[in-house]
Every structure is written in C-alpha cells, then in structure tokens.
Design a protein around this motif. Structure first.
Motif, PDB file in Angstrom:
ATOM      1  N   VAL A   1      14.817   2.487   3.886  1.00 67.44           N
ATOM      2  CA  VAL A   1      14.468   3.030   2.410  1.00 67.44           C
ATOM      3  C   VAL A   1      12.908   2.251   2.348  1.00 67.44           C
ATOM      4  CG1 VAL A   1      14.668   3.744   0.331  1.00 67.44           C
ATOM      5  CG2 VAL A   1      16.645   3.969   2.414  1.00 67.44           C
ATOM      6  N   ASP A   2      12.992   0.926   2.293  1.00 65.47           N
ATOM      7  CA  ASP A   2      12.147  -0.057   1.872  1.00 65.47           C
ATOM      8  C   ASP A   2      10.501   0.673   3.106  1.00 65.47           C
ATOM      9  OD1 ASP A   2      13.573  -1.612   0.063  1.00 65.47           O
ATOM     10  OD2 ASP A   2      13.778  -2.600   0.629  1.00 65.47           O
ATOM     11  N   GLU A   3      10.627   0.329   4.262  1.00 65.52           N
ATOM     12  CA  GLU A   3       9.973   0.447   5.519  1.00 65.52           C
ATOM     13  C   GLU A   3       9.098   2.128   5.186  1.00 65.52           C
ATOM     14  OE1 GLU A   3      11.634   0.678   9.244  1.00 65.52           O
ATOM     15  OE2 GLU A   3      11.433  -1.646   9.154  1.00 65.52           O
ATOM     16  N   ALA A   4       9.638   2.947   4.558  1.00 58.79           N
ATOM     17  CA  ALA A   4       9.167   4.456   4.067  1.00 58.79           C
ATOM     18  C   ALA A   4       8.834   4.491   3.312  1.00 58.79           C
ATOM     19  CB  ALA A   4      10.551   5.607   4.041  1.00 58.79           C
ATOM     20  N   LEU A   5       9.252   3.681   2.213  1.00 59.81           N
ATOM     21  CA  LEU A   5       8.333   2.766   0.235  1.00 59.81           C
ATOM     22  C   LEU A   5       7.268   2.629   0.738  1.00 59.81           C
ATOM     23  CD1 LEU A   5       8.244   3.422  -2.501  1.00 59.81           C
ATOM     24  CD2 LEU A   5       9.802   1.184  -2.532  1.00 59.81           C
ATOM     25  N   LEU A   6       6.591   1.364   1.797  1.00 63.91           N
ATOM     26  CA  LEU A   6       6.384   0.885   1.940  1.00 63.91           C
ATOM     27  C   LEU A   6       4.535   1.426   2.670  1.00 63.91           C
ATOM     28  CD1 LEU A   6       4.277  -1.597   1.555  1.00 63.91           C
ATOM     29  CD2 LEU A   6       5.381  -2.465   3.656  1.00 63.91           C
ATOM     30  N   GLN A   7       5.187   2.340   3.745  1.00 58.07           N
ATOM     31  CA  GLN A   7       3.918   3.124   4.344  1.00 58.07           C
ATOM     32  C   GLN A   7       3.972   4.296   3.199  1.00 58.07           C
ATOM     33  OE1 GLN A   7       6.274   5.788   7.088  1.00 58.07           O
ATOM     34  NE2 GLN A   7       6.644   3.387   8.476  1.00 58.07           N
ATOM     35  N   ARG A   8       4.035   4.575   1.830  1.00 57.35           N
ATOM     36  CA  ARG A   8       3.543   5.873   0.963  1.00 57.35           C
ATOM     37  C   ARG A   8       2.847   4.871  -0.047  1.00 57.35           C
ATOM     38  NH1 ARG A   8       9.224   7.758   1.113  1.00 57.35           N
ATOM     39  NH2 ARG A   8       9.528   6.271  -1.403  1.00 57.35           N
ATOM     40  N   LEU A   9       3.081   3.878  -0.089  1.00 54.79           N
ATOM     41  CA  LEU A   9       2.395   3.502  -1.519  1.00 54.79           C
ATOM     42  C   LEU A   9       1.259   2.929  -0.243  1.00 54.79           C
ATOM     43  CD1 LEU A   9       4.791   0.572  -2.812  1.00 54.79           C
ATOM     44  CD2 LEU A   9       3.669   3.066  -3.724  1.00 54.79           C
ATOM     45  N   ASP A  10       1.012   3.009   0.835  1.00 57.07           N
ATOM     46  CA  ASP A  10      -0.189   2.170   1.536  1.00 57.07           C
ATOM     47  C   ASP A  10      -0.714   2.997   1.700  1.00 57.07           C
ATOM     48  OD1 ASP A  10       0.368  -0.563   1.194  1.00 57.07           O
ATOM     49  OD2 ASP A  10       0.912  -0.445   3.190  1.00 57.07           O
ATOM     50  N   HIS A  11      -0.627   4.579   1.753  1.00 55.39           N
ATOM     51  CA  HIS A  11      -1.098   6.133   2.762  1.00 55.39           C
ATOM     52  C   HIS A  11      -2.792   5.949   1.714  1.00 55.39           C
ATOM     53  CE1 HIS A  11      -2.388   9.826   3.304  1.00 55.39           C
ATOM     54  NE2 HIS A  11      -1.276  10.091   4.220  1.00 55.39           N
TER      55      HIS A  11
END
Length: 872
Positions: free
Chosen positions: A235-245
C-alpha cells in the motif's frame, strides 16, 4: 493389655527418686492425690513409654527431664493373654528400651526389637487406640489439637468400626469400602488438590497446554505481523508513486498560485468597502445629531408648558396650607392661655395644701417639744442622782471585796485567840462582896477568864499575895495573833471603821450607793437613749418647728386634697388639648412649608424650561430650521448606505480566499510530509519483513500445533479420570451414608445404656467424616456439641471413650482407659451418675483414674493404691 504397676525414675519433680504405683486392679483404680503431686507426670510418662521412641528428643520426652538433668526412666508392668511383662525405657542419656518376662525378668527384646514388640502390643502401625481412650488433663472434647494426631485417631476409629461391623463388609461399607475409597482418594490426590483443583501430572499437562497455546499464539501473532507488514508495504509503495507523479505536483503548485492571486484581489476590494463604511458612519452620526437637536427643542417647549401648569397648582396648595396653619395658630394660642390658667389654679391649690400640712406639722412639733422638755427635766434629775451616787461610791472604799477581806481577817483573829486560850491556864473570879483582886497589878473583872502566862502574882486584899505558876504561851502563836490583829485593824482603818459591825454598815451604804447609781443610769438611758445632748437637740428642733404653729385650727386637709385633685384634672385636660393642637399646628406648618417649597421648585423648573426653549419670539423659526437640517442629514445617510451596499455586493469573501490559500498551502505541506513518512515507513517495513521471514515462523507454527494436540489429549484424559474418580467417591460416600446406621450401630449399641444413665431417651448423632458424636438429641430437641455446656461435652467425651474401649475389647484388643483429672466440669448429681457408668464398664474393662478431687472421688470406689517414693 492391662497395667499392673508403673515406675518412674528421675522424672520431673521426682528428681533422683523412684515413684511407683503398685497393685493396679483389673477394674477401677483411683490415684487421688493433691495438686502438683505428680499425677499428670505419670500420665505423660505412660504416653512416652508406649508412643515415643527410646532415642527420641521430642518435646514430650524433653518435658519429662527434671531441671537437674540426667536420664529419665519409665517402666510399666503389663499383663496380656501371653503373660506378665515389664516394659521399660530410658530417655535422654544411655538411651535404651527393654521388654522382660515376669517374674523371672528374662529379657525378651531390647532397643529397636523392644519398640517392635510394643508396637505389636498396641496394634497395627504401632499407633494404637490410646489417644482415643486416654484423656489428658484439660482436654474437654474428643479430638486433640494436632492435625496429624487427629487424622491418626480418625483412621483408628474407622478401622475399629469397619472390623466390628463385619456383616456389612461389602462395597457398601466396612474395610473393603474403606480400602476402595482410600485407593480412589489416593489416585485422585495424585492429580487434584483437596479443593478439587488440578495438581500433579494433570496440573503439569494443563500447564504444558497453556504454555504451548501461549507459544502458538505468539508465533501466530508474529505471522500475522509479517503478513500485515507485507500488505502495508504494498500500500505504501503505491501511495509513494501517487505522491511523486508529475501531474499531481503541477496541480498542487497551480492551486497554490491561484489562491495567492485571489487573496490579493480580495484584500484590495476590502479597502474600498472600508472607506465606504467610514463615509456611511459619518453620515449616520450627522443624522443622529440633527435629530437629537430637533428632539431637544420639542422637549424643551413641552417641558415649559408642563412646568407652568405645575407652578400654578403648587402656589394654590401653598396658599391653602398657610391659611390652615394660621387658623390652628389662633386655636393654639387660646389653648396655651387655658393651660396657663389651669396651671396657676393647680399651683394655688398645692400651696394651700402645703401650708395646711406645714401648720399641722408645726402643731405636732409644739406637742413634741412639750413632751421632750418634760423628759429633759427628768433626765437632768436622773443625771444628778447618778453623779451623787457615783461620788458616794468613789468616796467609800468599803467594797464587797474589802468587807470580805475584813471578815476573813476577823475570823482569823478569833480562830487564833481561841487556839491560844485552849493552850493556856485561865483565872476566873466570882465575887461575893465588895473586895476585888488584881493580877500582876491589873484588876480582875468578875466572870471574865484571864489567861495566865508564866508566873503571875495575885493581890488578895486583907489576905496578901498569891503566886500562880503556869506554862508560858508559845511565841509563834502570839506572833501569829498579833499579825492577824494588825491586818484586821489595818483593813478597818482604811474605811474608818472601828469594829467589824461598823465595817458591815459602811459596806451596806456603799452597795446602796452603787444600786442608786445603776437605777439612775437606767432611767437616764430610758429617757435619753442617745444622750442628754441629743435629747436637748431634738427639743430645740421641735421648738423651732413649732414656731409657726397657729393658734386656730387650719382648714380641713380633705377639702384641700379635693381642690388639688380638681385642679390636677383641669390642668391635665388643658395639657392634653395643648399637646394635640401643638401637634396639629406643627403638621400644618410642615405641610405649608412643603407646599411653599414645592411652589418654589416649580417656579425654578419654569425658569429652566424657559431658558431651554429660548425666547418666545424665535421659537417657531428655530424649530423650522431644525426640521430642515434633520431632513438633509437623513438624505445624506441614505446615499452613503446605498454606496456601501453597492460596493460590498461586488466584494469577494476575504475569509473564504484566506481559507482557500491556507488549504492549498496545507495540502502542499501535507503531501511533502506524507511522502517523507511513507518513505521512512517503507524502510522500517522492509527491515521488519527481512527479520521475520528469516525466523521460519510458519514451520515453527506447524510443529507447535502438533505438540499442542498431543498435550490437549493428555490433559483431557486426566480430566476424565479426575471426573470419574470424583463421581466414584461421591457414589461410594452416598452408599456409606446410606449404611451409617449399620456402620455406627456397634458404638451406638455400647453408648445407649451409658448415655441413658445421664439422659433418659437421649441419643447421639455421628459425623461421617470424623466418626465422632456431632450432636445430642433429647426428646424433640437436637443440639450440636458446640451448643452444649462444658460439663455435658466432657461427659459425652468420656462416655464415647468408654464405648470405643468396649468395641476394642470385643475386637480382642483390651486397652486400659486412663483419665487424668477428668470430670472437673460435672456437678454433684452428674458426677455420681458418671461414677455409675464407669463402674458398669469396669466390670470387664480396666480404668485408671488420676484425680486431685479426693473427697468427690471417694464415691467412685475401686482400688486405691498409694504412690510409693524411694531414693535411688
């Protein structure tokens, strides 16, 4: 077994001596001695002999040793079916135990072998029934205090009852049931506590299950933690990708710039709104001022009209109040004149009454002065008489004391003369013619005895001289007589008296003068108790008061009192009328003053109102100008409010734009913080996952599950065993209780005749656990042993021991009953009945009684051996 003799050597108070009791009978034997003789010492020694090992140093053995120390020896001569024997032990020093056959004293056993011989004599396990049959001093109930001894005695009773009740020796009772129940209890005790809780292997199995369950739970928790960490990392890896888009970042930056521009525009428009609001506020203040001036002008004109009307009304009330006050002033003046007249009349009446009273007092004073003058005359005469009498008393020394001394001295002279006369010869002559004789030249009177002192010459006219010889007078008697006469004559001369009779007359005159002086003093005190001067002063005062006494009678006081009462009444009425008019006039004056003050105040109000309204000729013009100014101010205010409304309607919401900017800034800052937190959490999760994955949690969980299944099976098997044993014991106990009547039948059979000696139609109930009496039933009433008196409990305890002794005898185990100072709580009637019970049992039972109650136990009967004491 029967005791025949007891021997103690160096035991307690028998230090260095041997104490023996010989000739113990087969029935009752009573050893009755005084307190502290050593009866309880015999009891404790017997107990140690049969129940303590010869090598023991336990407290019961140490208590036998005297203060001086040394070895303790105890021996008993016993008789069994096999013959007579001597059992002896030595404790503390040179310890030993021996059994000798009597009468040849052949040694049969020594030390440990002797202990085994004694154990065989007592019964199984060497414990025997003595604790059940021997009553120690001070023991009131049936059971000792010690837990171990109590349990041993319970088993002894159980064995005895099971052996006697042979007809129920099956699974419903008896020894076989006892063994089965004991085996069940032992098996159950291996896996449970007395309260039914787990113990032993069952407790170990349960603890193992609990430990494995805890370990499995811990491993499962670690496994769940690993699975949760893996899911959270995804879950945290997906959230980090969304924040860095890139699009998300551009969208946050654009929203921040737009919010900042909107806030600047809103702040500029807010300045225009503030200026318009200030213009509106100034116009409002000007409109309020114009209105206030107009309202003040109109109010002043209205106040002037109101004040003028109030002034006219106040002046009218003041004139009316002043007129009423003037009328009351006239009435008040008339009332004052009437009051003054009444007071003058009252003064004249009082003066006339005072004059009449003064004249009456003067007439009384004149009478008093006359009486006092007469008393003064009498007092002065009494005073003169007292002075004359006092002068006579003072001039005469012939007091009563003086007369007593004169009479005493005259008596002394007479007594001394009589004494001298009695001691000397006398000459007494009776003449028959005209011739007279003389003695020593002194004529001798006829009939008068003349004492003769030594040689005396008598002249005999016509005859010659005759010499008379006699003993001379004693010189001392003559001197005493001369002194007595000098004393008498001196006393008489003091008052000018020649003889004693004259002295008595002088003393009587002086006594009469003293009496006259006393009478005159008493009369003077009666006439003038405070003195003649005070009496004269009182006369002078009365004479002065009598100076105004009229010669004619004064007016009658009753008429003058009536006139004064009438004047008092008239004056009182006038005073009341005056006070009432003064109050009315005062109130009228106060009202007039208040009315005049109100009129003045109203005039001042008119003046102030006229000043506020202004000159009359300019009032209309001024009112019109104020109306015009007020209308113009209202028009300017309406225009300013319209401008403010127009500008405010187009203004953006400053608070909303500020909130929008704050939201955009918070969103950007939260995104940055969230990215940092997610990155840090990802690093921690990765480290945790590596650690947990390397421990082989899943394999360990499978292994623990297998061990737990095995442990649970063992624990369940032991639980079923405990339940089965518990149910079996309950069933056996139920069967035992159902057969208690038969089980306790033998002891009840022995107890019934003994108990009936004390209580007719009484019965005892037994406790199935302790196998001892638990209650007493008399008639319809059932009582527990705790509810009974100490004496009754003691009697039941002894009767129960007698019954058990009978059972032992029936079972082939004859044991003596030993009572140490028993029946101490029994009254005279009960103790006789207990003696009867003891005698009944003693027909085929040995009973040894130690007692300090020598008189009470005389009625028991039986053998009475003496305690023989000898030096070692």
């Amino acid at each position: 077994m029967r005791l025949r003799a007891l021997h103690l050597t160096n035991v307690r108070k028998f230090t260095g001596r041997r104490a023996s009791i010989n000739g113990i009978g087969s029935g009752i034997t009573v050893v009755s001695e005084a307190n502290e003789f050593g009866k309880s010492t015999f009891f404790d020694a017997i107990h140690a002999l049969f129940f303590e090992k010869y090598g023991s140093t336990a407290r019961p053995v140490k208590s036998l040793q005297p203060y001086a120390g040394g070895g303790v020896e105890v021996a008993a001569e016993v008789e069994t079916e096999a013959g007579a024997f001597l059992v002896e032990k030595r404790f503390m020093t040179r310890k030993m135990a021996r059994v000798l056959r009597l009468p040849d004293r052949t040694i049969l056993a020594q030390d440990d072998e002797a202990e085994r011989w004694i154990a065989g004599l007592l019964g199984p396990a060497g414990e025997g029934p003595a604790g059940l049959l021997w009553v120690r001093q001070g023991l009131l109930g049936l059971e000792p205090a010690g837990v171990r001894e109590k349990a041993q005695l319970t088993e002894t009773r159980r064995d005895l009852l099971s052996s006697v009740a042979g007809e129920i020796d099956a699974m419903t009772g008896g020894r076989r049931m006892d063994r089965v129940m004991r085996r069940c209890s032992d098996d159950l005790a291996e896996i449970t506590t007395k309260t039914g809780r787990k113990s032993g292997v069952w407790k170990a199995a349960a603890d193992e299950v609990e430990a494995l369950e805890a370990e499995l739970g811990a491993l499962q928790a670690q496994l769940a933690t690993l699975e949760g960490a893996l899911a959270q990392r995804k879950v945290d890896e997906a959230l980090l990708q969304r924040l860095d888009h890139p699009e998300a970042r551009a969208r946050r930056d654009e929203a921040l710039r737009a919010a900042q521009a909107a806030l600047e525009t809103a702040r500029a428009h807010a300045g225009l709104v503030t200026a318009a609001r200030q213009d509106r506020d100034i116009a409002d203040l000007q409109a309020r001022g114009a209105r206030q001036k107009l309202d003040d002008c109109l109010a002043a004109i209205a106040a002037l009209a109101t004040a003028t009307a109030m002034e006219q009304a106040a002046k009218a009330r003041a004139a009316e109040a002043e007129s009423a006050a003037a009328v009351l002033k006239q009435r008040l003046d008339a009332a004052r004149h009437d009051h003054d007249t009444a007071r003058e009349s009252l003064a004249r009446a009082r003066a006339a009454l005072d004059t009449a009273r003064h004249q009456a007092d003067a007439r009384k004073a004149r009478d008093l002065a006359a009486q006092l003058a007469a008393r003064i005359t009498k007092a002065e005469a009494a005073q003169a008489d007292r002075a004359a009498a006092a002068a006579r008393v003072k001039a005469s020394p012939a007091s009563a004391d003086w007369l007593a001394r004169v009479e005493a001295s005259a008596s002394a002279v007479d007594r001394l003369e009589a004494a001298l006369l009695a001691q000397t010869a006398t000459l007494q002559v009776v003449y028959s013619g005209a011739l007279r004789i003389s003695l020593n030249g002194i004529p001798v009177a006829e009939g008068q005895p003349v004492p003769l002192d030594g040689d005396s010459v008598v002249d005999l006219p016509g005859i010659g001289q005759m010499t008379l010889r006699s003993q001379p007078k004693a010189a001392k008697g003559i001197d005493d007589l001369a002194k007595a006469k000098d004393l008498r004559d001196g006393l008489l001369a003091k008052a000018g008296a020649a003889t004693v009779e004259a002295a008595r007359r002088l003393a009587a005159d002086r006594a009469e003068a003293v009496r006259q002086e006393g009478l005159s003093q008493a009369l003077l005190e009666t006439l003038a108790p405070d003195g003649l001067a005070a009496l004269q002063a009182a006369w002078a005062e009365a004479a002065l008061a009598a100076a105004d006494a009229p010669d004619t009678d004064p007016p009658a006081l009753a008429d003058l009192l009536a006139a004064q009462a009438a004047a008092d009444l008239a004056e009182d009425r006038a005073s009341k009328a005056l006070r009432a008019l003064e109050a009315d006039h005062g109130a009228a004056r106060e009202e007039a003053v208040k009315a005049r003050a109100a009129a003045d105040t109203a005039a001042q109000a008119v003046t102030r109102a006229a000043a506020a309204a202004g000159p009359a000729e300019t009032r209309d013009t001024r009112q019109a100008d104020l109306l015009r100014d007020e209308a113009q101010a209202r028009a300017l205010l309406a225009k300013a409010e319209a401008d403010l409304a127009r500008i405010a309607a187009d203004a953006p919401d400053l608070t909303t734009t500020e909130a929008e900017l704050k939201r955009a800034e918070d969103a950007a800052r939260a995104a940055a913080q969230q990215r940092a937190a997610v990155a840090e959490r990802l690093a921690a999760l990765s480290a945790q996952i590596r650690t947990l994955a390397g421990n082989g949690i899943e394999e360990r969980c499978d292994d623990i599950r297998g061990q737990l299944d095995t442990a649970r099976a063992t624990e369940a098997r032991l639980a079923r065993k405990a339940a089965a044993l518990t149910r079996l014991l309950a069933a056996l106990e139920g069967e035992r209780k159902a057969s208690q009547e038969t089980y306790f039948g033998p002891v009840q059979q022995e107890l019934k005749p003994l108990l009936s000696i004390l209580h007719r139609d009484a019965a005892l109930t037994f406790d199935s656990e302790s196998l001892l009496p638990a209650g007493l039933t008399r008639g319809q009433a059932e009582e527990t042993l705790e509810d009974l008196s100490g004496g009754t409990r003691e009697q039941i305890a002894i009767l129960t021991r007698l019954a058990f002794a009978r059972l032992f005898a029936r079972h082939g185990r004859h044991m003596p009953i030993v009572l140490d100072d028993a029946l101490v709580y029994s009254d005279d009637d009960r103790i006789i009945k207990m003696f009867t019970a003891l005698t009944r049992v003693a027909q085929d039972q040995q009973i040894l009684v130690f007692s300090c109650r020598q008189l009470a136990f005389q009625d028991l009967g039986g053998a009475r051996p003496a305690v023989e004491i000898s030096e070692v």
